[in-house]
Structure formats: C-alpha cells, structure tokens
Design a protein around this motif. Structure first.
Motif, PDB file in Angstrom:
ATOM      1  N   ASP A 145       0.851  -1.189   0.000  1.00 15.47           N
ATOM      2  CA  ASP A 145       0.000   0.000   0.000  1.00 15.47           C
ATOM      3  C   ASP A 145       0.890   1.243   0.000  1.00 15.47           C
ATOM      4  OD1 ASP A 145      -2.540  -1.423   0.312  1.00 15.47           O
ATOM      5  OD2 ASP A 145      -1.774  -1.945   2.287  1.00 15.47           O
ATOM      6  N   THR A 146       0.406   2.301  -0.561  1.00 21.54           N
ATOM      7  CA  THR A 146       1.170   3.535  -0.673  1.00 21.54           C
ATOM      8  C   THR A 146       1.702   4.002   0.678  1.00 21.54           C
ATOM      9  OG1 THR A 146      -0.217   4.185  -2.536  1.00 21.54           O
ATOM     10  CG2 THR A 146       1.081   5.914  -1.506  1.00 21.54           C
ATOM     11  N   ASP A 147       3.006   4.281   0.716  1.00 23.36           N
ATOM     12  CA  ASP A 147       3.692   4.830   1.888  1.00 23.36           C
ATOM     13  C   ASP A 147       3.676   3.933   3.122  1.00 23.36           C
ATOM     14  OD1 ASP A 147       4.354   7.117   0.439  1.00 23.36           O
ATOM     15  OD2 ASP A 147       2.506   8.137   1.021  1.00 23.36           O
ATOM     16  N   THR A 148       3.457   2.640   2.947  1.00 21.82           N
ATOM     17  CA  THR A 148       3.487   1.700   4.067  1.00 21.82           C
ATOM     18  C   THR A 148       4.446   0.567   3.733  1.00 21.82           C
ATOM     19  OG1 THR A 148       1.174   2.195   4.556  1.00 21.82           O
ATOM     20  CG2 THR A 148       2.103   0.206   5.539  1.00 21.82           C
ATOM     21  N   PHE A 149       5.492   0.428   4.540  1.00 19.12           N
ATOM     22  CA  PHE A 149       6.472  -0.634   4.335  1.00 19.12           C
ATOM     23  C   PHE A 149       6.479  -1.560   5.538  1.00 19.12           C
ATOM     24  CE2 PHE A 149       7.884   2.293   1.148  1.00 19.12           C
ATOM     25  CZ  PHE A 149       8.460   1.493   0.167  1.00 19.12           C
ATOM     26  N   VAL A 150       6.664  -2.845   5.271  1.00 16.41           N
ATOM     27  CA  VAL A 150       6.718  -3.870   6.309  1.00 16.41           C
ATOM     28  C   VAL A 150       8.058  -4.582   6.192  1.00 16.41           C
ATOM     29  CG1 VAL A 150       5.684  -6.010   7.149  1.00 16.41           C
ATOM     30  CG2 VAL A 150       4.219  -4.188   6.255  1.00 16.41           C
ATOM     31  N   ASN A 151       8.745  -4.728   7.307  1.00 20.61           N
ATOM     32  CA  ASN A 151      10.006  -5.457   7.345  1.00 20.61           C
ATOM     33  C   ASN A 151       9.708  -6.954   7.346  1.00 20.61           C
ATOM     34  OD1 ASN A 151      12.578  -6.393   7.765  1.00 20.61           O
ATOM     35  ND2 ASN A 151      12.881  -5.370   9.705  1.00 20.61           N
ATOM     36  N   VAL A 152      10.303  -7.678   6.407  1.00 25.19           N
ATOM     37  CA  VAL A 152      10.106  -9.121   6.314  1.00 25.19           C
ATOM     38  C   VAL A 152      11.196  -9.804   7.128  1.00 25.19           C
ATOM     39  CG1 VAL A 152       9.954 -11.100   4.778  1.00 25.19           C
ATOM     40  CG2 VAL A 152       9.121  -8.866   4.013  1.00 25.19           C
ATOM     41  N   THR A 153      10.785 -10.630   8.083  1.00 25.16           N
ATOM     42  CA  THR A 153      11.727 -11.364   8.937  1.00 25.16           C
ATOM     43  C   THR A 153      11.345 -12.834   8.947  1.00 25.16           C
ATOM     44  OG1 THR A 153      10.423 -11.178  10.968  1.00 25.16           O
ATOM     45  CG2 THR A 153      11.914  -9.332  10.443  1.00 25.16           C
ATOM     46  N   GLN A 154      12.207 -13.632   9.545  1.00 28.34           N
ATOM     47  CA  GLN A 154      11.895 -15.061   9.659  1.00 28.34           C
ATOM     48  C   GLN A 154      10.683 -15.307  10.550  1.00 28.34           C
ATOM     49  OE1 GLN A 154      15.314 -17.013  11.226  1.00 28.34           O
ATOM     50  NE2 GLN A 154      15.274 -15.901  13.155  1.00 28.34           N
ATOM     51  N   TYR A 155      10.338 -14.338  11.384  1.00 27.46           N
ATOM     52  CA  TYR A 155       9.220 -14.487  12.305  1.00 27.46           C
ATOM     53  C   TYR A 155       7.868 -14.131  11.691  1.00 27.46           C
ATOM     54  CZ  TYR A 155      13.177 -14.659  15.419  1.00 27.46           C
ATOM     55  OH  TYR A 155      14.372 -14.993  15.995  1.00 27.46           O
ATOM     56  N   ASN A 156       7.859 -13.293  10.649  1.00 25.43           N
ATOM     57  CA  ASN A 156       6.587 -12.898  10.056  1.00 25.43           C
ATOM     58  C   ASN A 156       6.422 -13.339   8.601  1.00 25.43           C
ATOM     59  OD1 ASN A 156       8.139 -11.070   8.588  1.00 25.43           O
ATOM     60  ND2 ASN A 156       7.241  -9.236   9.492  1.00 25.43           N
ATOM     61  N   VAL A 157       7.395 -14.033   8.051  1.00 23.00           N
ATOM     62  CA  VAL A 157       7.363 -14.379   6.629  1.00 23.00           C
ATOM     63  C   VAL A 157       6.175 -15.262   6.270  1.00 23.00           C
ATOM     64  CG1 VAL A 157       8.922 -16.368   6.789  1.00 23.00           C
ATOM     65  CG2 VAL A 157       8.743 -15.088   4.645  1.00 23.00           C
ATOM     66  N   ASP A 158       5.844 -16.237   7.089  1.00 17.05           N
ATOM     67  CA  ASP A 158       4.707 -17.102   6.772  1.00 17.05           C
ATOM     68  C   ASP A 158       3.405 -16.310   6.741  1.00 17.05           C
ATOM     69  OD1 ASP A 158       6.256 -19.415   6.523  1.00 17.05           O
ATOM     70  OD2 ASP A 158       6.036 -19.923   8.645  1.00 17.05           O
ATOM     71  N   SER A 159       3.226 -15.428   7.697  1.00 13.84           N
ATOM     72  CA  SER A 159       2.014 -14.598   7.736  1.00 13.84           C
ATOM     73  C   SER A 159       1.939 -13.665   6.535  1.00 13.84           C
ATOM     74  CB  SER A 159       1.978 -13.768   9.017  1.00 13.84           C
ATOM     75  OG  SER A 159       1.910 -14.596  10.135  1.00 13.84           O
ATOM     76  N   ILE A 160       3.066 -13.118   6.137  1.00 11.27           N
ATOM     77  CA  ILE A 160       3.084 -12.209   4.982  1.00 11.27           C
ATOM     78  C   ILE A 160       2.721 -12.952   3.708  1.00 11.27           C
ATOM     79  CG2 ILE A 160       4.608 -10.844   3.497  1.00 11.27           C
ATOM     80  CD1 ILE A 160       5.989  -9.873   6.080  1.00 11.27           C
ATOM     81  N   ILE A 161       3.302 -14.108   3.499  1.00 10.35           N
ATOM     82  CA  ILE A 161       3.005 -14.870   2.277  1.00 10.35           C
ATOM     83  C   ILE A 161       1.549 -15.325   2.268  1.00 10.35           C
ATOM     84  CG2 ILE A 161       3.530 -16.983   1.004  1.00 10.35           C
ATOM     85  CD1 ILE A 161       6.494 -16.488   1.720  1.00 10.35           C
ATOM     86  N   ARG A 162       1.033 -15.772   3.394  1.00 13.36           N
ATOM     87  CA  ARG A 162      -0.390 -16.139   3.472  1.00 13.36           C
ATOM     88  C   ARG A 162      -1.273 -14.932   3.154  1.00 13.36           C
ATOM     89  NH1 ARG A 162       0.529 -19.502   8.596  1.00 13.36           N
ATOM     90  NH2 ARG A 162       0.898 -21.541   7.683  1.00 13.36           N
ATOM     91  N   TYR A 163      -0.910 -13.786   3.712  1.00 19.50           N
ATOM     92  CA  TYR A 163      -1.668 -12.563   3.472  1.00 19.50           C
ATOM     93  C   TYR A 163      -1.668 -12.203   1.993  1.00 19.50           C
ATOM     94  CZ  TYR A 163      -3.059  -7.663   3.630  1.00 19.50           C
ATOM     95  OH  TYR A 163      -3.687  -6.472   3.401  1.00 19.50           O
ATOM     96  N   LEU A 164      -0.539 -12.345   1.329  1.00 17.46           N
ATOM     97  CA  LEU A 164      -0.466 -12.055  -0.110  1.00 17.46           C
ATOM     98  C   LEU A 164      -1.495 -12.882  -0.880  1.00 17.46           C
ATOM     99  CD1 LEU A 164       3.382 -11.954  -0.778  1.00 17.46           C
ATOM    100  CD2 LEU A 164       1.784 -10.055  -1.044  1.00 17.46           C
ATOM    101  N   TYR A 165      -1.545 -14.177  -0.595  1.00 18.74           N
ATOM    102  CA  TYR A 165      -2.456 -15.051  -1.331  1.00 18.74           C
ATOM    103  C   TYR A 165      -3.917 -14.844  -0.929  1.00 18.74           C
ATOM    104  CZ  TYR A 165       1.404 -17.398  -3.586  1.00 18.74           C
ATOM    105  OH  TYR A 165       2.490 -17.675  -4.363  1.00 18.74           O
ATOM    106  N   GLU A 166      -4.171 -14.377   0.286  1.00 17.77           N
ATOM    107  CA  GLU A 166      -5.551 -14.079   0.696  1.00 17.77           C
ATOM    108  C   GLU A 166      -6.017 -12.753   0.092  1.00 17.77           C
ATOM    109  OE1 GLU A 166      -5.450 -14.169   4.958  1.00 17.77           O
ATOM    110  OE2 GLU A 166      -5.246 -16.343   5.007  1.00 17.77           O
TER     111      GLU A 166
END
Length: 93
Positions: A68-89
């Motif tokens: 989303d515009t002007d919003t960045f999220v740091n990808v770490t080993q602790y949140n990577v699964d949630s981020i990838i799931r979120y992408l596909y949802e």
C-alpha cells in the motif's frame, strides 16, 4: 499501485551476490547497499521473499515490502509465513 521490494545491506556487494544467485545470472545494480524493484502482480514477490528468508544465514540483507502507498513492512523469519499467506488471501488471482 505497484508492489515494491526494497533490499538493504550494510555489507557492500551482498545484495548483488544474492540477486545473482536468485536470478541465476549477473545482475548489475547502481548502489551496492540498496536495491528496489516494483512488481505489477503482488504475488510475484512471494518467490523472492521466500528465497531470501530461506537463505538468511548466507546473506546480511534486510527486506522491506510495500503493498500500500507509503506503508512498508520489514520481512523477517518471524513474520514471513504470515506475509506470504496474506499475499495469497488479499490477491487470490
């Protein structure tokens, strides 16, 4: 709106080394400490996210993504699964 992937490293040449391995070819970048790429389809970033996290013991690189515009999220080993799931949802197509 495009999806953005930013890579940062305190070690010179580290990002080039990772990208050369990821793309399996020589990748020339202007700045050895920062790389940014935009993607039309947000699902495309799942591969590079997974590749970096799977090899985080080999590279000293931080990844930040923007869906989303002007919003960045740091990808770490602790949140990577949630981020990838979120992408596909969020982007199921």
């Amino acid at each position: 709106m495009h999806t953005i992937v930013n890579l940062y490293s305190p070690k010179k040449g580290e990002i080039s080394r990772f990208l050369n391995s990821y793309y399996n070819k020589e990748v020339n970048i202007e700045n050895d400490l920062k790389w940014e790429n935009t993607y039309e389809n947000p699902i495309e970033i799942a591969d590079i996210i997974g590749s970096l996290i799977d090899n985080n013991d080999k590279y000293n690189i931080n990844m930040w993504i923007s869906l989303d515009t002007d919003t960045f999220v740091n990808v770490t080993q602790y949140n990577v699964d949630s981020i990838i799931r979120y992408l596909y949802e969020r982007f199921p197509y």
